[in-house]
Design a protein around this motif. Sequence first.
Motif, mmCIF file in Angstrom:
data_model
loop_
_atom_site.group_PDB
_atom_site.id
_atom_site.type_symbol
_atom_site.label_atom_id
_atom_site.label_comp_id
_atom_site.label_asym_id
_atom_site.label_seq_id
_atom_site.Cartn_x
_atom_site.Cartn_y
_atom_site.Cartn_z
ATOM 1 N N PRO A 267 38.403 -15.024 39.033
ATOM 2 C CA PRO A 267 38.868 -16.413 39.023
ATOM 3 C C PRO A 267 40.038 -16.628 39.972
ATOM 4 N N ALA A 268 39.986 -17.705 40.730
ATOM 5 C CA ALA A 268 41.040 -17.994 41.700
ATOM 6 C C ALA A 268 42.316 -18.411 40.977
ATOM 7 N N VAL A 269 43.452 -17.964 41.476
ATOM 8 C CA VAL A 269 44.739 -18.344 40.897
ATOM 9 C C VAL A 269 45.158 -19.684 41.494
ATOM 10 N N ASP A 270 46.140 -20.315 40.846
ATOM 11 C CA ASP A 270 46.696 -21.546 41.410
ATOM 12 C C ASP A 270 47.363 -21.215 42.737
ATOM 13 N N GLN A 271 46.985 -21.932 43.782
ATOM 14 C CA GLN A 271 47.434 -21.595 45.125
ATOM 15 C C GLN A 271 48.570 -22.520 45.547
ATOM 16 N N ASP A 272 49.603 -21.896 46.133
ATOM 17 C CA ASP A 272 50.708 -22.653 46.702
ATOM 18 C C ASP A 272 50.377 -23.036 48.136
ATOM 19 N N GLY A 273 51.406 -23.532 48.853
ATOM 20 C CA GLY A 273 51.206 -23.933 50.236
ATOM 21 C C GLY A 273 50.727 -22.800 51.115
ATOM 22 N N VAL A 274 51.112 -21.565 50.780
ATOM 23 C CA VAL A 274 50.611 -20.366 51.462
ATOM 24 C C VAL A 274 50.042 -19.444 50.390
ATOM 25 N N HIS A 275 48.821 -19.010 50.595
ATOM 26 C CA HIS A 275 48.168 -18.108 49.640
ATOM 27 C C HIS A 275 47.735 -16.849 50.386
ATOM 28 N N ILE A 276 48.087 -15.680 49.831
ATOM 29 C CA ILE A 276 47.818 -14.401 50.493
ATOM 30 C C ILE A 276 46.976 -13.534 49.549
ATOM 31 N N VAL A 277 45.891 -13.008 50.085
ATOM 32 C CA VAL A 277 45.001 -12.129 49.323
ATOM 33 C C VAL A 277 45.054 -10.733 49.935
ATOM 34 N N MET A 278 45.296 -9.742 49.084
ATOM 35 C CA MET A 278 45.251 -8.346 49.506
ATOM 36 C C MET A 278 44.087 -7.688 48.768
ATOM 37 N N GLU A 279 43.112 -7.221 49.531
ATOM 38 C CA GLU A 279 41.870 -6.733 48.948
ATOM 39 C C GLU A 279 41.595 -5.319 49.422
ATOM 40 N N GLU A 280 41.192 -4.446 48.479
ATOM 41 C CA GLU A 280 40.824 -3.070 48.799
ATOM 42 C C GLU A 280 39.489 -2.736 48.136
ATOM 43 N N LYS A 281 38.642 -2.029 48.892
ATOM 44 C CA LYS A 281 37.361 -1.565 48.366
ATOM 45 C C LYS A 281 37.346 -0.035 48.391
ATOM 46 N N VAL A 282 36.929 0.549 47.278
ATOM 47 C CA VAL A 282 36.900 2.006 47.131
ATOM 48 C C VAL A 282 35.453 2.471 47.180
ATOM 49 N N SER A 283 35.157 3.386 48.088
ATOM 50 C CA SER A 283 33.840 4.029 48.152
ATOM 51 C C SER A 283 34.054 5.533 47.978
ATOM 52 N N LEU A 284 33.394 6.108 46.965
ATOM 53 C CA LEU A 284 33.659 7.509 46.633
ATOM 54 C C LEU A 284 32.387 8.186 46.145
ATOM 55 N N THR A 285 32.193 9.407 46.573
ATOM 56 C CA THR A 285 31.107 10.252 46.087
ATOM 57 C C THR A 285 31.688 11.619 45.740
ATOM 58 N N ALA A 286 31.473 12.054 44.506
ATOM 59 C CA ALA A 286 31.980 13.352 44.039
ATOM 60 C C ALA A 286 30.819 14.157 43.475
ATOM 61 N N GLY A 287 30.982 15.467 43.486
ATOM 62 C CA GLY A 287 29.946 16.356 42.979
ATOM 63 C C GLY A 287 30.052 16.549 41.479
ATOM 64 N N ARG A 288 28.918 16.805 40.851
ATOM 65 C CA ARG A 288 28.908 16.997 39.396
ATOM 66 C C ARG A 288 29.607 18.287 38.979
ATOM 67 N N ASP A 289 29.678 19.238 39.886
ATOM 68 C CA ASP A 289 30.343 20.507 39.589
ATOM 69 C C ASP A 289 31.789 20.521 40.053
ATOM 70 N N GLY A 290 32.319 19.349 40.362
ATOM 71 C CA GLY A 290 33.692 19.265 40.846
ATOM 72 C C GLY A 290 33.726 19.154 42.357
ATOM 73 N N GLY A 291 34.833 18.688 42.879
ATOM 74 C CA GLY A 291 34.982 18.551 44.322
ATOM 75 C C GLY A 291 34.642 17.155 44.786
ATOM 76 N N LEU A 292 35.427 16.669 45.721
ATOM 77 C CA LEU A 292 35.249 15.342 46.293
ATOM 78 C C LEU A 292 34.461 15.474 47.588
ATOM 79 N N GLN A 293 33.312 14.814 47.669
ATOM 80 C CA GLN A 293 32.503 14.857 48.883
ATOM 81 C C GLN A 293 33.021 13.884 49.934
ATOM 82 N N SER A 294 33.338 12.665 49.527
ATOM 83 C CA SER A 294 33.873 11.680 50.463
ATOM 84 C C SER A 294 34.577 10.578 49.689
ATOM 85 N N MET A 295 35.621 10.042 50.287
ATOM 86 C CA MET A 295 36.331 8.906 49.703
ATOM 87 C C MET A 295 36.881 8.058 50.836
#
Length: 511
Positions: A267-295
């Motif tokens: 839901p959008a917040v009430d916006q003032d005269g200047v509205h700034i959006v900071m957005e981050e997307k996380v993409s991650l794949t990890a193995g079932r036996d432990g260990g991070l394949q990619s992030m």
Amino acid sequence: MVLLAAAVCNKSGKALISRQFVEMTRSRIEGLLAAFPKLMSSGKQHTFVETESVRYVYQPLEKLYVLLITTKASNILEDLETLRLFARVIPEYCRNMEEADIGDQAFSLIFAFDEIVALGYRENVNLAQIRTFTEMDSHEEKVAISVRETQEREAKEAMKKRAKELQQERKEAGRSGKGIGYAGGFGSSSYSSSSSSRDIIEPTPSAETKPSYTSVPSKPSGTGKALKLGSKKKDVDTFVGQLESEGQKVVSSDTSVSSTVAKASTPAVDQDGVHIVMEEKVSLTAGRDGGLQSMEILGMVKVKVNDEQYGRIKVQMINNDKKGTQLQTHPNVDKKRFSTTSNIQLKNPEKPFPLHQDVGVLKWRYTTQDESNMPLSINCWPNETGNGCDVNIEYQLEQPQLELNDVTINIPLPTGVGAPVVGDCDGEYNYDSRKSMLVWSLPVIDASNKSGSLEFSIAGHPDDFFPVHVNFMSKKSYCDLQISDVRLIDGEQPVKYSSEVMCYTDKYEIV
């Protein structure tokens, strides 16, 4: 080194894919590939074989061969190094290494081959660069998609707001006993009602898009349907129905959507005269036996000016990142000023920001294979028993400064064996029989409950419970970038601004 062609063929020499880097007829390359198996000596281990005109450099890949055809004058050491790179690229696209997989991924493989060799000569690239080049990631496309999603979100919010206003007007009309008329703003018809009116105009079904109307006798005041107020949901549904009949596409708030759209449609917040959006997307794949394949973390700051008097502004950022995040400003932003003062402002100080538009001014990217940098680690332990599997799955918040909201951990289950028997559970769970999935839900994960577990039993095999998919969102930036101040360029006057911070999962899976 002059590389004539690169190919993948089967044991009999049938070409599955072939990429020629010099001018060569189809019959010529098919003849060279067909002759290859006949030249191999049985019982001997080699990596190349030669004829009078060409050299074959090859490597077995299960039932297939990856094969390079070069001139006899080429450097065999360089040939072998190039062959190893080709052999590493192919499994990136074909996991099973079957002929059908090679055919399905033919174009992707050819594009990758072209990144390795150009005009017969090896390019100075590695596997990671090839993957980046072939993805063809477009910043402009992401900005366009983000702008469209924002516009759609604002349109839906406006429709919901208007529906509530209409419902409130009906309620007030009912309490005061006065009629309320609706002009045909959303259609070609108008509705009118009055306690003193002799007729009530009601729509009757018609095969045409434009409804027809009939006159029916009115009932005594206080009992007529014209002033009867339905439930809130019914009123909203009626309003939405009118919009849909006129070609407006309305997405219900109850409809389940993918994690990306769900997080981007907060839901959008009430916006003032200047509205700034900071957005981050996380993409991650990890193995079932432990260990991070990619992030990978992809972030963006978007500035929207709602009041033209605030068009010429500068945004002060604070970068507390210690991980080595790569930052990049928009070409129209003063890059030198940002690098020295962390101020975001346009190169031309006389040029204002566009009005009522989300403008991407800063983006960043962070990649790692260090599992200690994961936002949330998931460990799934299926243990086979005589009757099936006992599964213990646990989470651990690896970044205590984060607060993760609306966390769902989706565990696939074998089909046709019924519901799981759940033992201990931190949070709540729901068995989705239609999707054969156990959904583990936690409203908040933070430093106060940074670990938890779920136990259940069900018939099946350990492989049945993967991949595990995780969704969450956070109102804190993973890369720890913050907005501290917004000021006018002229006079340094502070500007009141509103802001949103959204960090959400694009893909988060344990395979």
